[in-house]
Design an enzyme around this catalytic site. Sequence first.
Site, PDB file in Angstrom:
ATOM      1  N   THR A   1       0.796  -1.223   0.000  1.00  0.00           N
ATOM      2  CA  THR A   1       0.000   0.000   0.000  1.00  0.00           C
ATOM      3  C   THR A   1       0.831   1.277   0.000  1.00  0.00           C
ATOM      4  OG1 THR A   1      -0.113  -0.096   2.405  1.00  0.00           O
ATOM      5  CG2 THR A   1      -1.943  -1.107   1.177  1.00  0.00           C
ATOM      6  N   CYS A   2       2.141   1.151   0.064  1.00  0.00           N
ATOM      7  CA  CYS A   2       3.038   2.315   0.133  1.00  0.00           C
ATOM      8  C   CYS A   2       3.143   2.981  -1.246  1.00  0.00           C
ATOM      9  CB  CYS A   2       4.414   1.852   0.609  1.00  0.00           C
ATOM     10  SG  CYS A   2       5.713   3.082   0.441  1.00  0.00           S
ATOM     11  N   ASP A   3       2.891   4.291  -1.299  1.00  0.00           N
ATOM     12  CA  ASP A   3       2.960   5.012  -2.574  1.00  0.00           C
ATOM     13  C   ASP A   3       4.352   4.977  -3.188  1.00  0.00           C
ATOM     14  OD1 ASP A   3       0.264   5.646  -2.558  1.00  0.00           O
ATOM     15  OD2 ASP A   3       0.568   7.620  -1.660  1.00  0.00           O
TER      16      ASP A   3
END
Length: 124
Positions: free
Chosen positions: A10-12
Amino acid sequence: MPATLYGLATCDTCKKARNWLDRHRIEYAFIDYRAQPVAAATLKEWAPALGGWEKLVNRASTTWRNLPEARKAPGSAPEWTLLIKEHPALIRRPVVVLDDGSVHHGFSDKLFKSLFAGQGTAKA
């Protein structure tokens, strides 16, 4: 496989790194370290390769800021690994391990061009 990318799905920043690798057609394995925690022995290898525990851990993160003050001063490798085991989001993202064993962290176009020079081909 030229590289293994460790991070959070989920980390951009991890998404940007994965998109860059896909766009340049560079093979890699992605490991989400919440789903597959990194072994303590591996963390102990990464820390000195990146310049110490302080460089491996993101002290600007919300996770770090929310830790009790007493937890923000680990005094040994076992204390660091326990802290990271409890809070995997503390690891800077992404961590890139190349097939030569070198360890890097973060993402920028410049860094990835340097790390993957001569590999893959950009999609049209």
